[in-house]
Design an enzyme around this catalytic site. Structure first.
Site, mmCIF file in Angstrom:
data_model
loop_
_atom_site.group_PDB
_atom_site.id
_atom_site.type_symbol
_atom_site.label_atom_id
_atom_site.label_comp_id
_atom_site.label_asym_id
_atom_site.label_seq_id
_atom_site.Cartn_x
_atom_site.Cartn_y
_atom_site.Cartn_z
ATOM 1 N N PHE A 65 0.853 -1.193 0.000
ATOM 2 C CA PHE A 65 0.000 0.000 0.000
ATOM 3 C C PHE A 65 0.883 1.234 0.000
ATOM 4 O O PHE A 65 1.846 1.305 0.759
ATOM 5 C CB PHE A 65 -0.892 0.030 1.262
ATOM 6 C CG PHE A 65 -1.979 -1.005 1.248
ATOM 7 C CD1 PHE A 65 -1.689 -2.355 1.387
ATOM 8 C CD2 PHE A 65 -3.300 -0.622 1.090
ATOM 9 C CE1 PHE A 65 -2.693 -3.310 1.361
ATOM 10 C CE2 PHE A 65 -4.322 -1.573 1.061
ATOM 11 C CZ PHE A 65 -4.012 -2.917 1.192
ATOM 12 N N ALA A 66 0.545 2.191 -0.852
ATOM 13 C CA ALA A 66 1.317 3.437 -0.880
ATOM 14 C C ALA A 66 0.348 4.594 -1.077
ATOM 15 O O ALA A 66 -0.009 4.927 -2.203
ATOM 16 C CB ALA A 66 2.361 3.398 -1.983
ATOM 17 N N GLU A 247 -1.666 -4.328 14.027
ATOM 18 C CA GLU A 247 -0.593 -5.185 14.545
ATOM 19 C C GLU A 247 -1.007 -5.849 15.867
ATOM 20 O O GLU A 247 -0.670 -7.007 16.117
ATOM 21 C CB GLU A 247 0.685 -4.364 14.735
ATOM 22 C CG GLU A 247 1.880 -5.188 15.182
ATOM 23 C CD GLU A 247 3.157 -4.359 15.176
ATOM 24 O OE1 GLU A 247 3.837 -4.335 14.143
ATOM 25 O OE2 GLU A 247 3.459 -3.730 16.222
HETATM 26 N N1 U5P Z 1 0.809 3.840 4.693
HETATM 27 C C1 U5P Z 1 0.602 4.604 3.548
HETATM 28 N N2 U5P Z 1 0.443 5.954 3.676
HETATM 29 C C2 U5P Z 1 0.471 6.579 4.876
HETATM 30 C C3 U5P Z 1 0.678 5.810 6.035
HETATM 31 C C4 U5P Z 1 0.848 4.433 5.907
HETATM 32 O O1 U5P Z 1 0.578 4.087 2.446
HETATM 33 O O2 U5P Z 1 0.336 7.817 4.908
HETATM 34 C C5 U5P Z 1 0.935 2.367 4.553
HETATM 35 C C6 U5P Z 1 2.266 1.956 3.939
HETATM 36 O O3 U5P Z 1 2.087 0.762 3.220
HETATM 37 C C7 U5P Z 1 3.126 1.695 5.167
HETATM 38 C C8 U5P Z 1 2.099 1.074 6.107
HETATM 39 O O4 U5P Z 1 4.205 0.822 4.863
HETATM 40 O O5 U5P Z 1 0.864 1.764 5.822
HETATM 41 C C9 U5P Z 1 2.425 1.175 7.582
HETATM 42 O O6 U5P Z 1 2.726 2.511 7.905
HETATM 43 P P1 U5P Z 1 3.932 2.880 8.873
HETATM 44 O O7 U5P Z 1 3.522 2.390 10.225
HETATM 45 O O8 U5P Z 1 5.141 2.136 8.352
HETATM 46 O O9 U5P Z 1 4.101 4.371 8.814
#
Ligand code: U5P
Length: 297
Positions: A65-66, A247
């Site tokens: 997810f991005a 999680e």
């Molecule tokens: N993520 C996004 N955009 C955001 C925040 C999180 O795409 O603004 C997705 C990404 O895939 C990221 C995952 O690797 O959620 C977990 O977020 P983090 O806890 O690593 O920030």
């Protein structure tokens, strides 16, 4: 490593030209109390398992997810995956984003596919993180049944540095969180409030698993994502959000549905200075980032 008599081991076909070695480590646990392997460097022979699984014509779905500014991580993620992640195997990446125009044009190798799926933007990073469970549940239900054999669900703010291959396959696979692999259980950041469906009572729990990487068979990962989504919905109705979001729910799920294989923190490290101890190779790692800058405000 100690060598064993190949013919007694019942694998003479593999052994005409090479010696067979038993792979084990004495400095780390390489099996759980329920007899699931814990994969560390030195516990498997990549040539042997590659040659076994190459014949099975298997497809690995991989979701990522991005959203928002996290599209900046895609290039390194995809390029490094081409170098290290299931090299030589059929991999289908499913990429969910709210900005498809920001997806970099990374040249993928033979039998490597990328499907981009558009999602609406979200305001809270916690919602992005948690919503992944429901989206994965529906993806498996609606699309993957005839498309893939295994699935891995990975964070995008990451990079591969070393081999991640078929040694990671299993029915239900969890990855030990790098901050908690050598600390006592009472320090694990499980959800301890009984009001949450992610509640784990004090003294319970096996390992602390990361939410950044998990996988397994479609059936098992479907059950995992569906259960976590249901539990999170109940929490929302009860006005509670678990300490570490999905999680925490994943950790609860793995407590009562034991993974059939665990990956050591080699499979999810963190690009900051951390004493590596028994970790001899870093295969996949979170990259350093400024959460306040990159997450939605
Ligand atoms: N993520 C996004 N955009 C955001 C925040 C999180 O795409 O603004 C997705 C990404 O895939 C990221 C995952 O690797 O959620 C977990 O977020 P983090 O806890 O690593 O920030």
């Amino acid at each position: 490593y100690s060598s064993i008599n190949p013919h007694r081991a019942g694998l003479p076909g593999l052994l005409n030209k090479t010696n067979l070695f038993v792979f084990f480590r004495t400095d780390v646990a390489s099996v759980t109390p329920w007899l699931a392997p814990i994969v560390w460097e030195g516990t498997f022979d990549s040539r042997v398992i590659d040659s076994i699984y190459k014949q099975q014509n298997i497809t690995i779905a991989t979701t990522v997810f991005a959203l928002g500014k996290y599209t900046r991580f895609l290039k390194d993620f995809l390029e490094s995956a081409e170098e290290h992640y299931f090299v030589g195997f059929r991999v289908h990446f499913y990429l969910f984003t709210d900005q498809p125009e920001e997806v970099p044009n990374v040249k993928l190798g033979q039998e490597r596919y990328l499907t981009v799926k558009t999602l609406p933007s979200m305001n809270r990073w916690q919602d992005i993180s948690m919503s992944r469970m429901e989206i994965l549940e529906k993806l498996i239900e609606n699309e993957l049944a005839s498309e893939a054999d295994y699935i891995f669900c990975l964070d995008v703010d990451t990079k591969f540095y070393g081999r991640w291959g078929v040694e990671s396959w299993g029915r239900l696979v969890g990855v030990i969180h790098p901050w908690f692999f050598n600390v006592p259980r009472f320090l694990f950041t499980y959800e301890h409030r009984p009001k949450s469906q992610a509640y784990i009572p004090a003294g319970k729990g096996d390992y602390y698993y990361t939410g950044a990487a998990f996988g397994g068979s479609l059936k098992d990962v479907h059950n995992l994502t569906k259960t976590c989504r249901e539990q999170m919905n109940i929490d929302t109705a009860n006005s509670i959000e678990a300490l570490w979001h999905e999680e925490s729910h994943l950790n609860k799920y793995f407590l009562y549905n034991k993974p059939s294989k665990l990956l050591s923190p080699e499979y999810l490290w963190r690009d900051i200075s951390m004493s590596s101890g028994s970790v001899k190779i870093i295969r996949f790692s979170h990259v350093a980032k400024n959460n306040a800058e990159v997450r939605p405000n």
